[in-house]
Write a protein that holds these residues in place. Structure first.
Motif, PDB file in Angstrom:
ATOM      1  N   TYR A  29       0.825  -1.210   0.000  1.00 40.59           N
ATOM      2  CA  TYR A  29       0.000   0.000   0.000  1.00 40.59           C
ATOM      3  C   TYR A  29       0.862   1.265   0.000  1.00 40.59           C
ATOM      4  O   TYR A  29       0.404   2.336  -0.394  1.00 40.59           O
ATOM      5  CB  TYR A  29      -0.993  -0.007   1.171  1.00 40.59           C
TER       6      TYR A  29
ATOM      7  N   THR B 249       1.371   1.952  -3.484  1.00 43.08           N
ATOM      8  CA  THR B 249       0.140   2.534  -4.024  1.00 43.08           C
ATOM      9  C   THR B 249       0.066   4.021  -3.699  1.00 43.08           C
ATOM     10  O   THR B 249      -0.260   4.830  -4.568  1.00 43.08           O
ATOM     11  CB  THR B 249      -1.091   1.823  -3.429  1.00 43.08           C
TER      12      THR B 249
ATOM     13  N   SER C 187      -2.600  -3.962  -1.470  1.00 41.93           N
ATOM     14  CA  SER C 187      -2.277  -2.711  -2.139  1.00 41.93           C
ATOM     15  C   SER C 187      -3.106  -1.536  -1.645  1.00 41.93           C
ATOM     16  O   SER C 187      -2.826  -0.393  -1.997  1.00 41.93           O
ATOM     17  CB  SER C 187      -2.443  -2.846  -3.649  1.00 41.93           C
TER      18      SER C 187
ATOM     19  N   MET D 256      -9.309  -0.372  -6.528  1.00 41.11           N
ATOM     20  CA  MET D 256      -7.982   0.014  -7.017  1.00 41.11           C
ATOM     21  C   MET D 256      -8.091   0.668  -8.401  1.00 41.11           C
ATOM     22  O   MET D 256      -7.427   1.668  -8.684  1.00 41.11           O
ATOM     23  CB  MET D 256      -7.076  -1.221  -7.136  1.00 41.11           C
TER      24      MET D 256
END
Lengths: 345, 337, 355
Positions: free
Chosen positions: A243, A246, B107, B169
């Protein structure tokens, strides 16, 4: 969450009872005589009667039961009476006298209630040890964050060295060392903490701050050493996470990436560790309090152990146990609050 | 794909190395390619082929150190991103270029709500107020097919299923109307029925929004279905480039040909025995002076040991980095097509 | 061809296997429900064949594989392996059965002890279950390494020195050490690269021929299962929805889920992509803790009928060797089954068929 908390509280009751029993039996088995400090000129039969008066004649299960009754029933009643009679918050309530005629836990040494001793000693401990904890945490977190972000940099290496020192030098050495440097050689700061000092104006406040600096420094060194390492490890764990990539890929500045995205995740385990450290504040810093003559809880425990004052030692140790169990629970609950993925039910 | 479409991204001679304790790893070697507006460029390769590292290099998303970009140009709208300062790069990331990563589980930041994570790029790149960003976030979630979008903004990533998380995402990547979307194995962590949903969504989004997409994957099946043009990577290099139908019908690099034969299918003739590529991928510990595929290649000859082949044009928009392609020999494997 | 699955004797017989994991809640941790990871599964595996088990993540295929080897204490059902009932046998007495049945795990990195050399990893089962001399063991380890294509010289190395495919070979050699009859392969190629997957699959096939092994091959990769399996079981939410011989299943899937699953696999063929019709299921798999009423697939099924939301269809043999759990194939529906199977009402989730 509530169910979980209640369940844990209920489960902690047998745990605490067991701890109380273990403490009691250990003290019971320990060699030592509460009359050891009575002058030798006192005849033996007088000593025997004194023992009798302390309740030592009865079998241990009776004495253990009595202590439990006093700790869990009488002392709360005394507290309630204090609340309604003289506390600021509830003083307006009609005065109560629930505890009238009840026997409290009495110190063999002072012949006064143990709880009164605790109430006298606690403020000094909370001031000095608590302050050093806060200072330690405030220093440790930025160091940990920066060390992790600049891993293997000069700053990180210096940080590693300093925390190694903090870890490995015991407070009885570092305490004496800072006294030698700052009070004896340089004469900047007092070497003894004066508990009778009262803050009334700016000048006396300065004195108070000065006398706190050395003990707080010694204690904060230990906290900082531990927590900054922990913070660093936690940050490093998270800096490598997907993350973070990201967040960077979204065009966030490094400031936001590190201090928003990474920090929140890294704080989760750190906060719980901080919470777990709090009972130790109440426990006092036994050695540091000795070195700087701070008459706090830790010092009380030491002197009463030396004096074979079993009720005081039993009560103090048990209070620490309660605090540790409580803050373990608080740490777990904090984890659940901070981490949305964790649900207790 | 229209040949006349303008080039949005032009990558020339990109070299990326990783410095490790046991020496340098030449992860990307002289990679050059371009991306046309509105096309979907597939990048296929196995792990360690350099496909992800190439794309991460473009926008400085690799941790440096240990990574180091030795040379190259990455031109986006005429600006060389490798020479750009940090501020310019940040404006491009999430602004002109959106990213979707492999594992939607890790993510997304687990401790922030989906709404927060969606609003971040909107507020940063588009300067939106919180309210405007919120409304746009709802639009985006609806765009990627998440029901009850407004209510779901305050949910955390773990409250979404794997497929839904990957939709989130995608919504984040599309937030600021990027010209280029880089998707790094976006369906690898998903189940096949969910993968089918995401592939359909992407095709739909691309036709509606018209951005150019770079789609990195190891799955030839996914590439066959979605790409316009394909780059095949092996050992840190592009070994073949071709329009998708051309690549599958007429592979010119021995690696591509072997890879196509090694994958079993669910329909058509069942192979009695799988064709295998013997050996292991190269270690990339030195600057390549020979063909990276030579040890596993059935057609290797002495020249492959001495020289690293250039990419020879073998057809319209089709090139292959193989000496056999230079001489115009047809791969025996390609004969079946 | 073995496709017709001739009447060999079954090596493994599983009947009504259930593996439920309890969910507890409240002050006193009462059981309030169960995750029905495997919920009533029956199948046979014949000697020398490979039964492929496919399904999406969370469908219970891995749990099923582990339960068959009694790595769990199962909730219900019977398991017979090689004529011995092991369903309810206590773990301690299973020990002597262990050499017959082995397992190859998904993640070769995690399933090999990083502090042990290849030699000691492969040798460990021999230490536990045999009385071989040191030299005999050493020779056996070398033979096993030859069999799986590992160089004997690497026996003294540690797992980290090997690539993913080679590590999986070590795992296979360890599974083979005690000459097992039955091996459960739990996603043995999922963590490997495409070009390495084929190497490992070919190796598994060679070993099967050489040692007469029987496999339960668990995978989410439908094309690889088509390659290796003799018969294929499709699982959805803890149940087998279809079990058929490989050719029949891939040529003409009977259950709507099998059909959708096969159609969702992207084929490495752009021409096929542009022409083939695809079924795209909407929504996600329901939670195994709270499966829907009736058929487990009714929430996503493109051919759902009223009865499906009410009654769980029986799992039964609808054609020779083909087992399906679907109301489309019940006697009353036989006229429509297999052809168009007109849905009784407007579908709740219209499933798109896209080109």
């Amino acid at each position: 969450m509530l169910t979980y908390a209640i369940r844990r509280l209920l489960l902690s009751i047998p745990t605490l009872l067991f701890i109380a029993l273990v403490i009691f039996l250990l003290l019971e088995l320990a060699p030592g005589d509460p009359m050891a400090q009575v002058p030798l000129t006192v005849p033996d039969e007088v000593k025997a009667r004194m023992r009798e008066a302390l309740g030592l004649g009865r079998p241990w299960p009776v004495r253990f039961g009595l202590w439990l009754y006093q700790f869990f029933w009488v002392e709360p009643m005394v507290f309630l009476d204090w609340l309604t009679n003289s506390s600021f918050l509830f003083g307006w309530l009609p005065d109560t006298s629930f505890s009238a005629g009840m026997d409290r836990v009495i110190s063999w040494q002072t012949r006064g209630p143990v709880m009164d001793l605790v109430v006298q000693r606690l403020p000094q401990t909370l001031w000095v040890v608590g302050m050093s904890y806060v200072v330690g945490v405030l220093i440790a977190l930025p160091i940990g964050i920066l060390s992790a972000y600049r891993q293997y940099s000069v700053f990180d290496n210096v940080g590693t060295f300093v925390s190694m020192v903090g870890y490995s030098i015991p407070p009885f050495f570092s305490g004496v060392l800072v006294i030698v440097i700052f009070s004896v050689q340089l004469g900047w700061l007092p070497s003894i903490y004066d508990t009778t000092h009262v803050v009334t104006d700016w000048a006396s406040f300065k004195v108070q701050v000065q006398q706190m600096i050395l003990p707080v420094m010694v204690l904060a060194l230990q906290t900082t050493a531990q927590l900054s390492r922990f913070m660093r490890a936690s940050m490093l764990d998270n800096l490598g996470q997907d993350y973070v990539r990201t967040a960077r890929a979204k065009g966030m500045t490094e400031w936001v990436v590190v201090l928003t995205h990474v920090l929140r995740n890294s704080m989760i385990p750190v906060v719980t560790v901080i919470a777990l450290g709090i009972p130790a504040i109440f426990g006092g810093a036994i050695i540091t309090e000795q070195v700087f003559k701070v008459n706090g809880i830790g010092q009380l425990l030491i002197t009463q152990i030396q004096a074979n004052d079993l009720p005081t030692v039993q009560t103090l140790t048990f209070i620490f146990a309660v605090l540790i169990v409580m803050f373990n629970l608080i740490a777990d609950l904090l984890y659940g609050i901070l981490d949305p993925r964790i649900r207790y039910d | 794909m229209a040949e006349t479409a303008p080039t949005v991204l032009d990558v020339r001679d990109l070299k990326t190395v990783f410095r490790t304790r046991s020496g340098e790893v030449h992860a990307v070697n002289s990679v050059s390619f371009d991306l046309k507006a509105g096309e979907l460029l597939g990048v296929v390769g196995e792990s360690g082929s350099g496909k992800s590292v190439t794309m991460m290099s473009l926008l400085g998303l690799l941790p440096m150190p240990p990574a180091e970009i030795r040379s190259g140009e990455v031109l986006l709208d005429g600006v060389d991103l490798l020479k750009a300062d940090a501020r310019t790069l940040r404006a491009v990331r999430g602004g002109k270029v959106g990213f979707v990563f492999q594992d939607p589980m890790t993510s997304l930041n687990p401790t922030f709500s989906v709404g927060f994570q969606l609003r971040e790029p909107l507020r940063k790149h588009m300067g939106m107020s919180k309210k405007a960003a919120n409304d746009r976030a709802v639009e985006l979630l609806e765009l990627v097919g998440i029901p009850d979008a407004r209510e779901r903004l305050k949910d955390y990533p773990h409250q979404f299923s794997g497929g839904m998380r990957q939709r989130v995402m995608i919504a984040i990547a599309l937030a600021c109307d990027p010209k280029v979307l880089i998707a790094d194995e976006p369906t690898t962590a998903l189940d096949v029925t969910i993968q089918a949903q995401i592939l359909e969504l992407m095709a739909d989004l691309q036709s509606r929004l018209g951005m150019a997409v770079i789609w990195i994957t190891h799955d030839l099946g996914v590439i066959a279905g979605i790409a316009d043009r394909v780059l095949v990577m092996y050992g840190g290099q592009i070994v073949e480039q071709a329009p998708v139908r051309e690549l599958f019908a007429n592979p010119r690099h021995p690696y591509t040909a072997a890879l196509l034969k090694t994958v079993p299918k669910v329909s058509g003739e069942r192979e009695a025995r799988l064709t295998i590529i013997e050996g292991q991928p190269p270690m990339l510990t030195a600057h390549p002076t020979a063909c990276p595929f030579r040890d596993r290649c059935a057609h290797a000859f002495d020249r492959c040991e001495r020289e690293n082949p250039a990419r020879y044009t073998v057809g319209d928009g089709h090139d292959a980095a193989c000496f056999k392609a230079e001489s115009g020999d047809v791969m025996p494997e390609a004969a079946h097509a | 061809m073995l496709d017709a699955a001739p009447a060999k004797k079954p090596l493994v017989e599983v009947r009504g296997l259930k593996m439920h994991f309890p969910i507890t809640a409240g002050l006193f941790r009462r059981q309030v429900g169960a995750v029905k990871a495997v919920d009533g599964v029956s199948f046979d595996i014949h000697e020398g064949e490979t039964l492929g088990v496919v399904g999406e993540s969370g469908c219970g295929k891995s749990t099923c594989g582990r339960a068959v080897l009694r790595l769990y204490d199962i909730t219900e059902g019977t398991i017979r392996i090689d004529g011995r009932d092991i369903g309810q046998v206590p773990q301690a007495s299973l020990r002597q059965m262990r050499p017959t049945m082995q397992m190859v795990f998904q993640d070769p990195q995690a399933s090999l002890n990083p502090r042990m050399t290849v030699q000691s990893i492969i040798q460990e089962p021999l230490d536990e279950h045999t009385k071989m001399s040191k030299a005999e063991k050493r020779e056996k380890v070398f033979q096993l390494m030859d069999a799986v294509g590992l160089n004997r010289r690497f026996a003294g190395r540690y797992p980290h020195a090997f690539s993913g495919g080679q590590r999986q070979r070590i795992g296979i050699a360890r599974a083979l050490a005690l000459n097992p009859k039955f091996i459960v392969c739990d996603e043995p190629i999922a963590a490997l690269d495409v070009s390495i997957q084929a190497q490992v699959v070919n190796l598994l096939e060679d070993l099967q021929k050489e040692f007469g092994l029987t496999y339960l091959f668990i995978s989410h990769d439908l094309s690889m299962v088509r390659h290796i399996a003799t018969r294929v079981a499709v699982m959805y939410l803890g149940k087998i929805v279809e079990l058929s011989p490989r050719e029949a299943l891939y040529a003409e899937p009977l259950h709507p889920y099998t059909e959708a699953l096969l159609s969702a696999v992207p084929e490495p063929d752009p021409v096929l992509h542009d022409t083939a019709e695809r079924i795209i299921l909407t929504g996600d798999v329901p939670s195994p803790a709270n499966p829907p009423k009736g058929c487990n697939f009714c929430t996503r099924c493109p051919r759902v009928m009223d009865i499906c939301r009410d009654i769980d269809p029986d799992y039964r043999e609808v054609r020779p060797g083909r087992y399906v759990a679907c109301h489309l194939y019940n006697e009353t529906q036989d006229q429509t089954a297999g052809t168009t199977a007109a849905p009784v009402e407007e579908q709740e989730h219209p499933t798109r068929r896209v080109k």
